[in-house]
Structures are given as C-alpha cells and as structure tokens.
Design a protein around this motif. Structure first.
Motif, PDB file in Angstrom:
ATOM      1  N   THR A 376       3.258   4.697  -8.491  1.00 47.07           N
ATOM      2  CA  THR A 376       2.886   5.842  -7.972  1.00 47.07           C
ATOM      3  C   THR A 376       3.119   5.972  -6.076  1.00 47.07           C
ATOM      4  O   THR A 376       2.528   6.731  -5.573  1.00 47.07           O
ATOM      5  CB  THR A 376       1.299   5.940  -8.243  1.00 47.07           C
ATOM      6  N   THR A 377       3.740   4.708  -5.845  1.00 46.91           N
ATOM      7  CA  THR A 377       4.158   4.722  -4.494  1.00 46.91           C
ATOM      8  C   THR A 377       3.089   4.694  -3.223  1.00 46.91           C
ATOM      9  O   THR A 377       3.002   5.144  -2.479  1.00 46.91           O
ATOM     10  CB  THR A 377       5.140   5.708  -3.956  1.00 46.91           C
ATOM     11  N   VAL A 378       1.934   4.189  -3.937  1.00 47.52           N
ATOM     12  CA  VAL A 378       0.758   3.971  -3.214  1.00 47.52           C
ATOM     13  C   VAL A 378       0.744   2.792  -2.220  1.00 47.52           C
ATOM     14  O   VAL A 378       0.776   2.654  -0.995  1.00 47.52           O
ATOM     15  CB  VAL A 378      -0.618   4.069  -4.014  1.00 47.52           C
ATOM     16  N   GLY A 379       1.114   1.461  -2.883  1.00 47.45           N
ATOM     17  CA  GLY A 379       1.453   0.420  -2.064  1.00 47.45           C
ATOM     18  C   GLY A 379       0.215  -0.203  -1.248  1.00 47.45           C
ATOM     19  O   GLY A 379       0.427   0.007   0.025  1.00 47.45           O
ATOM     20  N   TYR A 380      -0.959  -0.455  -1.823  1.00 50.74           N
ATOM     21  CA  TYR A 380      -1.873  -0.892  -0.895  1.00 50.74           C
ATOM     22  C   TYR A 380      -1.803  -2.211  -0.108  1.00 50.74           C
ATOM     23  O   TYR A 380      -2.235  -2.641   0.776  1.00 50.74           O
ATOM     24  CB  TYR A 380      -3.341  -1.234  -1.954  1.00 50.74           C
ATOM     25  N   GLY A 381      -0.899  -3.043  -0.792  1.00 49.51           N
ATOM     26  CA  GLY A 381      -0.489  -4.566  -0.252  1.00 49.51           C
ATOM     27  C   GLY A 381      -1.320  -5.610  -0.443  1.00 49.51           C
ATOM     28  O   GLY A 381      -1.220  -6.745   0.193  1.00 49.51           O
ATOM     29  N   ASP A 382      -2.575  -5.190  -1.358  1.00 50.43           N
ATOM     30  CA  ASP A 382      -3.516  -6.273  -1.885  1.00 50.43           C
ATOM     31  C   ASP A 382      -2.675  -7.445  -2.691  1.00 50.43           C
ATOM     32  O   ASP A 382      -3.071  -8.632  -2.729  1.00 50.43           O
ATOM     33  CB  ASP A 382      -4.562  -5.697  -2.192  1.00 50.43           C
ATOM     34  N   THR A 383      -1.843  -6.926  -3.472  1.00 50.54           N
ATOM     35  CA  THR A 383      -1.188  -7.991  -4.202  1.00 50.54           C
ATOM     36  C   THR A 383       0.517  -7.542  -4.147  1.00 50.54           C
ATOM     37  O   THR A 383       0.638  -6.303  -4.207  1.00 50.54           O
ATOM     38  CB  THR A 383      -1.411  -7.717  -5.805  1.00 50.54           C
ATOM     39  N   PHE A 384       1.261  -8.544  -4.113  1.00 56.05           N
ATOM     40  CA  PHE A 384       2.605  -8.088  -3.890  1.00 56.05           C
ATOM     41  C   PHE A 384       3.489  -9.418  -4.348  1.00 56.05           C
ATOM     42  O   PHE A 384       3.045 -10.771  -4.495  1.00 56.05           O
ATOM     43  CB  PHE A 384       2.903  -7.839  -2.500  1.00 56.05           C
ATOM     44  N   PRO A 385       4.616  -9.333  -4.849  1.00 55.08           N
ATOM     45  CA  PRO A 385       5.374 -10.321  -5.398  1.00 55.08           C
ATOM     46  C   PRO A 385       5.903 -11.305  -4.122  1.00 55.08           C
ATOM     47  O   PRO A 385       6.178 -10.665  -3.138  1.00 55.08           O
ATOM     48  CB  PRO A 385       6.654  -9.705  -6.277  1.00 55.08           C
TER      49      PRO A 385
END
Length: 433
Positions: A376-385
């Motif tokens: 959904t292109t929100v991308g909170y940045g709390d989890t990421f690869p």
C-alpha cells in the motif's frame, strides 16, 4: 459510372454479375471477385443453387441474374474500391461500430484497412469499446443508473404524501426547510446551525482526549470537564431535538427510520443516553455491573458517528457513500489482489530473512504486516528487510502494490465523479424547485 466502366470493360455477358445494393446497381467482373474468394460477393460465384444464393443475398432475380442486398449503398462504393485496390478505407460520417458491421457483412477483414485509416480505426474502436463497457457496468448496477429526475420525483412524491395527514401544511413547510437548505433563508439558517453544532461536537470530542483538559476530584478519580460537558450536552440536546422534529414532520416514519442519514443521526445520540443510564446503574455499585465502566468507554467512542453527520451537508460525502455502495465489485477485487500479494510476499520475505539475526521478519505474521504497508506504499519503517534478497523482494513487492492498487482505482474514481456531478445537479434542481 466510372466503377461500371472499370468492372465490365472488354467482358462478355457470361463473365459478370449484376449487383443491386439499396437501389445502386453495378455490373462486376468474375475475375475481379475471384481475387477475394472469402468475401460475400466472391462466395456468390461458387453457389450452385438458388437456396445457396439466398443465404448470401436478400433477393435474387434469375431472369436478370441480379443479386439484391438491402445494405448501405454509400458504403458499397468503398467496397467496390476495395475490389479494385485491395484496400478498404474509413467512411466519413459512419460510426465505427456500423463500419465494423458492414465490413463483417461483406467479408472484408480488418487487415485490408489501408495504412492511412488503420490507426484512426483502432483508436475509434477502442473508444467505442470503452463506452460500451461503461454502459454494461452501469447496467449491472441498476441503482446507479437512476436519473436525477427520478430522485427529484421521489422528493415530490414525499411532498404529496402530506396530503390528507394531520397538520399537513405546517409539517410540509418544516420538512422542506429541514431537507432542502436552499429552499429559503430560514432553511439556510437551520442548516448552518446544524452544521455548526456538528463541528462544535467534533472539536469538543477531540479536546476531551487531550490530557491537559482532564480533571480529577479529591479522590483522584477522573471527572468530566464542566466546560466540555456543557458543550457536549448542548450538542446532544440539539441533535435530539432535530431528530425528533424530523421524525414528527416526516411524511413517512418508516421511510424516515430506514434512511442511512437518519440512522447515522440516531447512532450519534444514542450513546449519550445509554452512557447516562450506565452511570446511574454504576452508582449502585452492583457486582453484576463491574464492567459497566468499559461499556461506557466504548459508548463514548461511538460519538465518532457524529462526524458522519457532515454527509447531510456535503454532496462530496454523499457521493463517496454512493460510490462505495456501487463499487463493491471493484473494492472486492482490490482486496482480493492485495490479499494474494500480501500472502505471497510475506512467505517469500520470511524464507529469505529468517536466517538473519538482524532482521525482525522472523515469522510470517510479521511478514503480513510488512507486506501490507509495503504494497500500500505506506512504509512505516518499523520492519524492513536487511538481506540483499529481501531488499529485491521488497522492491518487487512495492512495484506490484502500485500496479495492483492502480488497477481498480480508475473505475472507482470515474464512478465518484459521476455520482458527484449527479448529486450537485440534484441539489441545484432542488434549490430552484
């Protein structure tokens, strides 16, 4: 005729056929027709019986050997040019759908379109198919095809329902002013007062959530702020009086209570009275009501329904509601596409990230959350690869999310635009009524 001279010069009577297309008669050589044996006129040469001939033309005269076709004679001139040059051209002023029907009837393929007309033909046909698709989509949604005049007639029907009822004139005048803000100055004043109360109620609800406005008593028990309580009580009393007045003057109480806007009005005031009842019951300190406090908190949260009261004064919000009702198929497809993508990418990211100690994507449920905010292109940045493979999957997930979300958005936006223009037209007609 020029065509006749070209088609039968230096020919004998046994080497041509007579064609009559809508009164336009033409003599055509066999050798020319045999160049295109799959066309309708070319297949006529292979017919060995009258029955076979009549399957290809509308009438046949054996004595004159004339074949009659009940078709557009103007278009037939372009057909004659096709037999001469092997290319067909678009007909000025002829609908592209009719053109397709004509070339299909005469057995001419689209590949025979000349280069000068092919691009224009495909553009017009694509535009026509889009319009046909929109029409079929509207037909599948019968409620969305209701015209503005039908909705206006429904309003007039409600006005007629006052005839013969008690205090018909008084109730009709009040009801019109409540339902149509553009009817008069007093109607506009009532609408402004109602809208102002909605805004005050929303602001009070927001301020009530701020810790700086919380108050406690001598026993450190949280109590209501008296100023906020005053505005809360004032707004609820206004909403209650407005709802009761609308119910009393409504032409049909059953239709009134079934209206979505009126249901929202009722839901916005019920929590207040239920909360008062729960507070009174809680004062008895009954052991059976130990969870009353939680119920009260939930009921207070239901005051958020008052925000929806703005729909009564906003054509945009009403159009949004109508769009969501009539876009259930598009919304369902959007949810389905996102669900499939989220399930797939959450599993992929789990398998490439589970070996990394620095990554937080150690379970598939966490992968669901990451895939949801990524697609959904929100991308909170709390989890990421953190791995290279995970970043590549993340990139693919974002790209797929953009494509998936964009697919049904166009149809939903077009429906919203249509409903908004329709609602503005209805409001304008009602104001001038």
């Amino acid at each position: 005729m020029v065509y006749g001279q070209i088609f039968h010069q230096h020919s004998s009577d046994d080497c041509f056929i007579n064609v009559n297309v809508g009164g336009f008669k033409q003599r055509m050589e066999h050798t020319v027709l045999r160049k295109f044996p799959q066309t309708r006129l070319g297949r006529l040469l292979c017919c060995s019986s009258t029955e076979a001939i009549l399957e290809l033309c509308d009438d046949f005269s054996p004595s004159e050997m004339e074949y009659y076709f009940d078709r557009n004679p103007r278009f037939f001139c372009y057909v004659l040019n096709f037999y001469l040059t092997g290319k067909i051209h678009l007909v000025d002023g002829l609908c592209v759908v009719s053109f397709c029907q004509e070339i299909e009837y005469w057995g001419i393929k689209e590949r025979h379109l000349d280069f000068c007309c092919s691009n224009k033909f495909y553009e017009l046909r694509e535009l026509s198919e889009d319009k046909c698709w929109d029409q079929r989509s509207d037909d599948l949604q019968p409620h969305s095809s209701d015209s503005s005049s039908e909705e206006l007639s429904a309003v007039e029907e409600n006005i007629e329902m006052f005839e013969g009822s008690w205090c018909a004139d008084v109730r009709r005048n009040i009801w019109i002013r409540l339902e149509n803000p553009g009817y008069s100055t007093s109607a506009k004043a009532m609408a402004v007062a109602s809208l102002s109360m909605v805004i005050v109620s929303i602001v009070a609800m927001c301020v009530h959530s701020m810790p700086d406005f919380h108050q406690v008593d001598a026993n450190e028990k949280e109590i209501e702020n008296p100023v906020l309580s005053f505005f809360e009580n004032l707004c609820v009393l206004f909403f209650s009086a407005e709802f009761i007045l609308r119910l009393v003057v409504a032409p049909s109480a059953r239709k009134f209570l079934c209206s979505p806007l009126n249901i929202i009005d009722l839901m916005s005031v019920i929590p207040f009275y239920v909360t008062i009842a729960c507070d009174i019951m809680d004062e008895g300190e009954s052991t059976e009501l130990e969870n009353v406090g939680k119920v009260v908190q939930i009921l207070r949260l239901m005051r958020v329904f008052r925000i929806l009261k703005l729909a009564r004064h906003s054509a945009g919000l009403r159009s949004l509601g109508a769009t969501l009702r009539h876009s259930s198929r598009e919304v369902g497809l959007l949810v389905l596409f996102l669900s499939v993508g989220i399930s797939m990418f959450s599993a992929l990211i789990y398998f490439v990230e589970k070996e990394s100690q620095e990554s937080e994507l150690q379970t598939i449920p966490i992968g669901w959350w990451w895939a949801t905010i990524s697609m959904t292109t929100v991308g909170y940045g709390d989890t990421f690869p953190v791995t290279l493979a995970g970043k590549l999957i993340g990139t693919l997930c974002i790209i797929c999310g953009l494509l998936i979300v964009a697919l049904p958005i166009t149809n939903i936006f077009n429906k919203f635009s249509k409903f908004y223009q329709k609602q503005k037209h209805i409001d304008l007609r009602q104001s001038n009524h």
